[in-house]
Design an enzyme around this catalytic site. Sequence first.
Site, short mmCIF file in Angstrom:
data_model
loop_
_atom_site.label_atom_id
_atom_site.label_comp_id
_atom_site.label_asym_id
_atom_site.label_seq_id
_atom_site.Cartn_x
_atom_site.Cartn_y
_atom_site.Cartn_z
CG LEU A 613 -1.64 1.31 1.51
CD1 LEU A 613 -2.60 1.66 0.39
CD2 LEU A 613 -2.34 1.27 2.86
CG ASP A 614 2.81 4.78 2.45
OD1 ASP A 614 3.87 4.85 1.83
OD2 ASP A 614 2.47 5.58 3.34
N PRO A 615 4.76 1.63 1.01
CG PRO A 615 6.86 0.89 0.30
CD PRO A 615 6.00 1.00 1.52
#
Length: 935
Positions: A613-615
Amino acid sequence: MLKAAGTTAKKFALRRPVFCRDFASKKIIAIRREDQSVWERRASFSPSHVRKLVKNGIKVIVQPSNRRSYPMQNYLNAGAVVQEDISEASVIFGVKQVPIEQLIPEKTYCLFSHTIKAQESNMALLDAILEKRIRLIDYEKLMDEKGQRVVAFGKMAGIAGIVNILHGLGLRLLALGHHTPFMHIGPAHNYRNTSMARQAVRDAGYEIALGLMPKSVGPLTFVFTGSGNVSQGSQELFQELPHEYVSPEMLQKVAEHGSLNKVYGCEVRRRHYLERADGGGFDRTEYEEHPERYVSTFSKKIASYASVIINGIYWAVDSPKLLTIPDAKHLLRPPHTPWLPTSIGAPGLPHRMLAICDISADPGGSIEFMNECTTIDTPFCLYDADRNKDTNSFSGPGVLVCSIDNMPTQIPRESTDFFGDLLIPFTQDIIQSNAQEPLEKHIFNPVVHGAIIASNGKLTPNYEYIHELRKQHAGSRHKQSSEDSQMQKNVLVLGAGRVASPLIEYLHRDKTIGIRVASDHKDLGDNLANTYPGVESIYLNAVDANESSLEQLVEKADVVVSILPAHLHPRIAKICIAQKTHMVTASYLSQEIKDLHQKAFNTGVTILSEVGLDPGIDHLLALECIKEAQDLGGRITSFESFCGGLPAPEFSDNPLRYTFSWSPRGALLNTLASAKYLRKGQIVEISEGGELMRATKTLDFLPGFNLEGFPNRDSTIYAKAYGIEDANTILRGTIRYNGFSQSARILQFIGLLDPAQHPSLHSQGPDITWRQLVCTLLGLEDSNIFYDNLTSKISERTGSDYAVDVLEELGLLDDRNVVKCGSPLDTITHYLSLKLALEKNERDLVILRHDIGINWPDNRKEMKGVNFVVYGDINGHSAMAKTVGYPTAIATKMILDGEIQTRGCILPFASEVCRTMLQRLRVEGLTATETSKFF
């Protein structure tokens, strides 16, 4: 690979009579009935060839067939014996493969066996040939001293191929909304002979010359690979169109500015698109000896400007592919995408490349994405950038592909005549073969001898390599299961937390993927195995496991997916490189992993990071928006991004406004991290140790939420990574509910987020309660201080009564014993992972926001917003699990399927990877919305 030495067919025919009546008087041969396809109407010899054979004392038995293009009466008139039983013959001539049950032991068979590359589908045939002690002569290996084939249907295949693809091109263009002269060209088998087909092409050419091609189609360029018989046959009919030949260097120019009153042809040789991986240049001798040293530039230099590709090259194992699966993603960008450079497209077409005629018909060969042939019944398929194949329609995205493996049978009489003329000079040598005698007792012409694949129950010396190829196919790289003839691919998942469930669920949809999950929480792995039948659960403590245990697990996998804590990834990556196994992780690409890039590249291994997701999704959405703007002429002036996983608002009633569906260590440690970003042209740096929690700001892009955000890591590195070097603001940050940073500062002040080892938390030390630990960390000598006095001191030292509320609500002032984990950070991580765990009846939330400033060429300024909001499912996948697990699984499958072939330690920044991942995430319901404001 054997290069036949000795005389060519022509020289051999001149050196000695074609037939010796005394020698051949007792020889019997057979022409077998072709039964591989209902369309197969060819024969190895025509009646005129049979007449020559019979005249020279050879008995010719012809197996009856009403499907053959030449009637049986013609063979009878030529002197053949027509009968079902061909066992009397010592040599049996055919065209295509023979059904195993019809093979007659200890005979000599001449045919196209398609076994010399250890083609999996024909290995059963080869095994039967060896078992029945058959002598196999493969037409494909009848070669002269230069290594050129002397007996082949190549020219006929080329003629049929160009007719078919021109027919298909007309239908494809019509489906795209363009009537063209190609509509009047039919499939090759519709014509009685090539003269009729030639006239149809000529008629279409006449209309083109009159200017009847729609302007919306643009100039058409035809690329012919190679200069052999296939290419020459195709070009022979192509030249009936009004045409002009250009060099590969001129392709781009004519694709952009060429005439509509003619078509353009380009003959491409190996030197035009093959070059040394190290240093460039092409050396034919070196390439033939070491093809692995070369790479193909065909996709960029040639295919980008080709309307139609007619592929007739021979592809050898280990040679660079003409077009790979990633190449197709680049060339077949979806319709109306602003990423497509308008200079090489046509206004009425989705992309420059319209059609491919793969006459070589080598599944998975030079055209990698064509892993199966089309048929005369269904001659075309549309292949799109997402690897879908549509055989039912000519409309929709993609390139039209014709890859019929028996094209010459569409012009059967001329193919039979042509082939027999080439084969007849070698027939005298072939018919001396007695498969019951050792091969050494025969003296064959070198051309024939070089084509003998098997004899007397074993492969001949020049073809023993087939054994090794079969082992490779079944061995380390493909790691094929002995029970699975579909070349099962294997994935090892390290870790069995919440992320593992959607990850495994996605991969489990493909039944050719074997999945093993290894975790020190065996119960979690067992639950996954019970949920997804066929998944194997293994106990593994990745921290304490020895190298040998890990190596054995990794060696059996094609891809390892690590969802372990990030600090363990470098160790796993080193083992993957040593075992030549690819690796995928959702974590940031650390410097330790970066340092392994060259080793991974040299070993041919892909280590793909930042696909969560993040990253991960944050990258994909950012690059999609940035590339779209840039390709339309926009300039990115600012980029701000915030992302975070949160509990759904109704479950956020705790001091941190947070719950955990995974280990909270990273989230807690991140509050102590440093940060760096660009704000209005100025670099802003925040030192580590806790200052980050004072750099929060209110986020109001979703007014219904009470959000705050703070910078995350070094944002400035994304100027180059995202291609936005001109931006004056670049900030990537983390989203939390308002109040998180204040509570985090309290935990920091107390010392509960200190990652250093603490004597009081040694596993072998005396028990300690949470209240005692807080007293110790505050430096209070009396850990038995009255509770009210303790709370007073906490308020006094922190300057806030709220600090007491935070500690009390979290239970950190209770007299319960601490589970000691060495450091305060690890200890509270363990505690909060249970205290603030996302419960089964609760759901979480993921929020991602990009704000991208764009200056347009007309001086308008736009602020584009991208919102990505995902809720978890109660008693199902959490939002965090979905948004990490699904993209990780998609990236893993892309490596398995050959859609990602870049080697080394890489990120998912290539446009073909981004687009594909986003498209597949949308199928899973993970979609973003956009907002826009102009000012």
